[in-house]
Design an enzyme around this catalytic site. Structure first.
Site, PDB file in Angstrom:
ATOM      1  CE  LYS A 106     -67.514  17.944  29.701  1.00 41.48           C
ATOM      2  NZ  LYS A 106     -68.277  17.747  28.448  1.00 41.48           N
TER       3      LYS A 106
ATOM      4  CG  ASP B  86     -67.735  17.268  24.951  1.00 42.69           C
ATOM      5  OD1 ASP B  86     -67.141  18.371  24.928  1.00 42.69           O
ATOM      6  OD2 ASP B  86     -68.913  17.160  25.343  1.00 42.69           O
TER       7      ASP B  86
ATOM      8  CE1 TYR C 180     -52.910  11.723  32.777  1.00 42.48           C
ATOM      9  CE2 TYR C 180     -50.852  10.499  32.890  1.00 42.48           C
ATOM     10  CZ  TYR C 180     -52.034  10.800  32.240  1.00 42.48           C
ATOM     11  OH  TYR C 180     -52.325  10.170  31.062  1.00 42.48           O
TER      12      TYR C 180
ATOM     13  CG  ASP D 160     -52.846   7.847  22.341  1.00 38.89           C
ATOM     14  OD1 ASP D 160     -51.722   8.364  22.500  1.00 38.89           O
ATOM     15  OD2 ASP D 160     -53.121   6.688  22.721  1.00 38.89           O
TER      16      ASP D 160
ATOM     17  CG  ASP E 275     -52.858  10.132  27.947  1.00 38.29           C
ATOM     18  OD1 ASP E 275     -51.883   9.754  27.264  1.00 38.29           O
ATOM     19  OD2 ASP E 275     -53.652   9.338  28.497  1.00 38.29           O
TER      20      ASP E 275
HETATM   21  C1  IPM Z   1     -48.229   8.942  27.240  1.00 41.47           C
HETATM   22  C2  IPM Z   1     -48.577   7.650  27.917  1.00 41.47           C
HETATM   23  C3  IPM Z   1     -48.347   7.816  29.403  1.00 41.47           C
HETATM   24  C4  IPM Z   1     -49.249   8.935  29.894  1.00 41.47           C
HETATM   25  C5  IPM Z   1     -48.561   6.546  30.221  1.00 41.47           C
HETATM   26  C6  IPM Z   1     -47.723   5.389  29.704  1.00 41.47           C
HETATM   27  C7  IPM Z   1     -48.308   6.772  31.671  1.00 41.47           C
HETATM   28  O1  IPM Z   1     -49.863   7.277  27.614  1.00 41.47           O
HETATM   29  O2  IPM Z   1     -47.065   9.387  27.375  1.00 41.47           O
HETATM   30  O3  IPM Z   1     -49.093   9.498  26.573  1.00 41.47           O
HETATM   31  O4  IPM Z   1     -50.422   8.705  30.174  1.00 41.47           O
HETATM   32  O5  IPM Z   1     -48.757  10.056  29.997  1.00 41.47           O
HETATM   33 MG    MG Z   2     -50.806   8.483  26.153  1.00 38.93          MG
END
Ligand code: IPM
Ligand code: MG
Length: 358
Positions: free
Chosen positions: A192, A224, A142, A252, A248
């Site tokens: 990884k 993975d 990032y 999710d 990240d």
């Molecule tokens: C998160 C989001 C952010 C990230 C984006 C919006 C930049 O997906 O906080 O998980 O990738 O960190």
């Molecule tokens: Mg995210």
């Protein structure tokens, strides 16, 4: 006690969900004799519209002067065409970096009241999900060197780099170890290492550190495989520590398998007390301004804020138990978590309901 809280409502549903959360914090203030002073500041798309940049300097300084930061969500289709450094998301990355919030804590919990929303097979869900993802937040790909060339040897070219120092790995893994120590004493470190040099260093450092946390077992897992294990057998995980990008993606996934992306909170922390608290979902532009969003993730983020940044554990418990009561003792639900027998209510009403249960 008096507390200063910077509020970055942001874009999309951000203003509605932060309003609902402020409603609840005010109820906490009233009950426990605290005063919360909220300072609204701009970040993301609304800041681009008002000030031409996603993260105005005044926002950073107001956050630094506060006891903590409450964030709604940023981004939306209106700003998607802008170059990377001017997108709303650059504001989010910028504030994380400016406040040195290197640790992102994302709990993913399957609430018994919401078992019906879990997309996994019933026998897998029955084993429960209660995972804390500890994600490195100010390093890795990032923030590594990147570049773009309009005329490379084979057409357009672009690159990003993943780079981790021992210091960065140590400070985030320390937090992972501490969570593991206070919970089930198992730490999954996700990398990884079969491909990436940065992952091989990560793995080496985690194992060196294990000696400092004798009760904790470290389990290495390739990312993975981890993605697969999260849907196959999520109850094997308790605390996960991982890099910025893997965190990240996996956070999710961990959120989705609980069926409750509208319910999951997060904190972003640095070396001191100041933290940034936000729901893990996005700005949901499709339902913005319609009083349909679920404010619970933002309200839960306030509970994390009360506990971690403001040292108010009783108040944090009160918020969490008000949410539990709202979910277990009423059939009122926002649309995203509604079941056939639910009474569907709006974002504002859910905030008011939880505030009334404080
Ligand atoms: C998160 C989001 C952010 C990230 C984006 C919006 C930049 O997906 O906080 O998980 O990738 O960190
Ligand atoms: Mg995210």
């Amino acid at each position: 006690m008096n507390f200063k809280i910077a509020v970055i409502a942001g874009d999309g549903i951000g203003p509605e969900i932060t309003d609902a959360a402020i409603h609840v914090l005010n109820a906490v203030g009233k009950k426990f004799w605290h005063s919360f002073k909220f300072k609204h500041v701009l970040m993301g798309g609304c800041a681009i519209d008002a000030a031409g940049v996603p993260l105005p300097k005044e926002t950073v300084s107001a956050c630094k002067r506060s006891d903590s930061v409450l964030l709604g969500a940023v981004g939306g289709p209106k700003w998607d065409g802008l170059p990377g450094n001017l997108r709303p998301e650059a504001g989010l990355l910028g504030i994380r970096k400016a406040l040195n919030l290197f640790a992102n804590i994302r709990p993913a919990v399957l609430y018994p009241a919401l078992l019906g929303s879990c997309p996994l097979r019933a026998d897998i869900a029955a084993k429960g999900i209660n995972i804390i993802v500890v994600r490195e937040l100010t390093g890795g790909i990032y923030f590594g060197k990147r570049g773009y060339k309009e005329t490379g040897r084979n057409g357009r070219e672009a690159f990003d780099t993943e780079n981790y120092s021992e210091t960065e790995i140590r400070r985030i893994c320390k937090i992972g170890f501490e969570y593991a120590q206070s919970r089930k004493k198992v730490l999954h470190s996700i990398d990884k290492a079969n491909v990436l040099e940065s992952s091989r260093l990560w793995r080496k450092v985690v194992h060196e550190m294990a000696a400092e946390f004798p009760g904790v077992t470290v389990i290495d897992m390739l990312v993975d495989n981890a993605a697969m294990q999260l849907v196959k057998n999520p109850s094997q995980f308790d605390v996960i520590v991982t890099s910025n990008m893997f965190g990240d993606i996996l956070s999710d996934e961990a959120a989705m398998i609980t069926g409750s992306i509208g319910l999951l909170a997060s904190s972003s922390l640095g070396a001191g007390k100041l933290g940034l608290y936000e729901p893990i979902h996005g700005s949901a532009p499709d339902i913005a301004g319609q009083n349909k969003a679920n404010p619970i993730a933002t309200i839960l983020s306030c509970a994390m804020m009360l506990r971690t940044s403001l040292d108010l554990p009783k108040e944090a418990d009160a918020v969490e138990s008000a949410i539990n009561k709202a979910l277990s003792e009423t059939k009122m639900r926002t649309a995203d978590i509604a079941e056939p027998d639910s009474e569907i209510i709006g974002c504002h009403e859910m905030g008011a309901l939880i505030a009334s249960l404080i």
